[in-house]
Design an enzyme around this catalytic site. Sequence first.
Site, PDB file in Angstrom:
ATOM      1  N   HIS A  28      71.324   2.307   1.999  1.00 40.47           N
ATOM      2  CA  HIS A  28      71.819   2.280   3.372  1.00 40.47           C
ATOM      3  C   HIS A  28      70.894   1.417   4.229  1.00 40.47           C
ATOM      4  O   HIS A  28      69.702   1.273   3.940  1.00 40.47           O
ATOM      5  CB  HIS A  28      71.981   3.686   3.961  1.00 40.47           C
ATOM      6  CG  HIS A  28      70.781   4.563   3.839  1.00 40.47           C
ATOM      7  ND1 HIS A  28      70.369   5.122   2.647  1.00 40.47           N
ATOM      8  CD2 HIS A  28      69.884   4.995   4.762  1.00 40.47           C
ATOM      9  CE1 HIS A  28      69.310   5.863   2.828  1.00 40.47           C
ATOM     10  NE2 HIS A  28      68.975   5.797   4.111  1.00 40.47           N
ATOM     11  N   HIS A  44      67.444   0.155   2.564  1.00 33.91           N
ATOM     12  CA  HIS A  44      66.597   0.777   1.547  1.00 33.91           C
ATOM     13  C   HIS A  44      67.448   1.768   0.771  1.00 33.91           C
ATOM     14  O   HIS A  44      68.575   2.099   1.158  1.00 33.91           O
ATOM     15  CB  HIS A  44      65.372   1.442   2.159  1.00 33.91           C
ATOM     16  CG  HIS A  44      65.669   2.714   2.896  1.00 33.91           C
ATOM     17  ND1 HIS A  44      66.149   2.734   4.182  1.00 33.91           N
ATOM     18  CD2 HIS A  44      65.547   4.014   2.531  1.00 33.91           C
ATOM     19  CE1 HIS A  44      66.302   3.985   4.579  1.00 33.91           C
ATOM     20  NE2 HIS A  44      65.940   4.774   3.596  1.00 33.91           N
ATOM     21  N   HIS A  77      77.502  13.459  -2.061  1.00 31.48           N
ATOM     22  CA  HIS A  77      76.223  13.371  -1.350  1.00 31.48           C
ATOM     23  C   HIS A  77      76.431  13.491   0.154  1.00 31.48           C
ATOM     24  O   HIS A  77      77.249  12.799   0.754  1.00 31.48           O
ATOM     25  CB  HIS A  77      75.543  12.043  -1.680  1.00 31.48           C
ATOM     26  CG  HIS A  77      74.144  11.964  -1.167  1.00 31.48           C
ATOM     27  ND1 HIS A  77      73.062  12.481  -1.860  1.00 31.48           N
ATOM     28  CD2 HIS A  77      73.635  11.448  -0.024  1.00 31.48           C
ATOM     29  CE1 HIS A  77      71.969  12.277  -1.158  1.00 31.48           C
ATOM     30  NE2 HIS A  77      72.279  11.653  -0.043  1.00 31.48           N
TER      31      HIS A  77
END
Length: 386
Positions: A300, A336, A263
């Site tokens: 994060h 979040h 990612h």
Amino acid sequence: MPFYHQLGKIPHKRHTQFRKPDGSLYYEQLFGTIGFDGMYCNMYHEQRPTQVKEIKGSKNVKPKIAKANHIQSYRFRGFEIKPEADYLDSRKPVLTNSDCTIILAAPQNKTQDYFYKNSDADELLFVHRGSGKFRSHLGNLDFKYGDYIVVPRGTIYKMDFDDSDNRLFIVESRHPIYTPKRYRNWFGQLLEHSPFCERDLRRPYELETNNETGDFLMKIKKQDDLFEMIYATHPFDVVGYDGYNYPYAFSIHDFEPITGRIHQPPPVHQTFETSAFVVCSFCPRKYDYHPQSIPAPYNHSNIDSDEVLYYVDGDFMSRNDIEAGHISLHPAGIPHGPHPGATERSIGKTETEELAVMVDTFKPLQICEDAMPIADESYYKSWLPH
């Protein structure tokens, strides 16, 4: 603007005589930024651009704050902003700080009977619905679904829409809007690893040169007041200009995503930058290709910035119950991440069709009164197990 543009007729040298066919002079104007140290254009007018007949009055358009300090994640249902006929009246501030204001607009009128100038801020207009022509004293641009239009402060413009079904996501910036510096060489040219290049940036392609006198209504935003002034000459009377300071368009569909085996962080999606916030484009792309990859983003923490995501189209894999026109706000100070089940659903997927615009600000955003009727107050609980 990162490269030179010339449109119309200009003299061989700046600040020299440039005469009309009848022998009279064209009127030169420097259109510059940051004093005399920023980007600028030299324009040439049929008439003096300084002729004001009347100042009719003003009204305050400063965003009204509903929540000045908060730590709550929100979802706003952007398409619930009601359409209004007039372009400026339709612009509803949703989030704001001292650096920028995020606005939703749903104008219905195909055109306006006035000209508009924002002297407070650069504007980034994202076209979610609608098409038409952006008309300015520096030339015209056609626009359609998916276009960003970068409008330098002080640009005189009108929006001519093809019909009444229009939705705009707008960022007003009190700092100049640039392409990301890490994608430019020291000459200003976009580099080979940039997700877009100069070929993708659409410059004004036609000038409207109206050598008319009369009464022309100009609405000018200055220090959050909207002033109405009557000019004696048509604002679109430029016969030519050259330089770097002009509006331009870029389609989100021309953004080429950067992908990897695992990612990639949000900065690979960056499209524009200022000294106070960045704008990113999340576009359809192939997913990560490591055999053990998790395509969904990791959790994060927003420690230094507020994150705003405007959902344009497609299925956004990290969120549940998100629709086109929704805005999520994840404020600084709390973590979040993917909604429950999103991480597991993403494993094994090979691509995404999501389309979204992200704005990350370095100062906290205040929530405006116009945002509260479209706010989902329970969104912050959506990470709890069901």
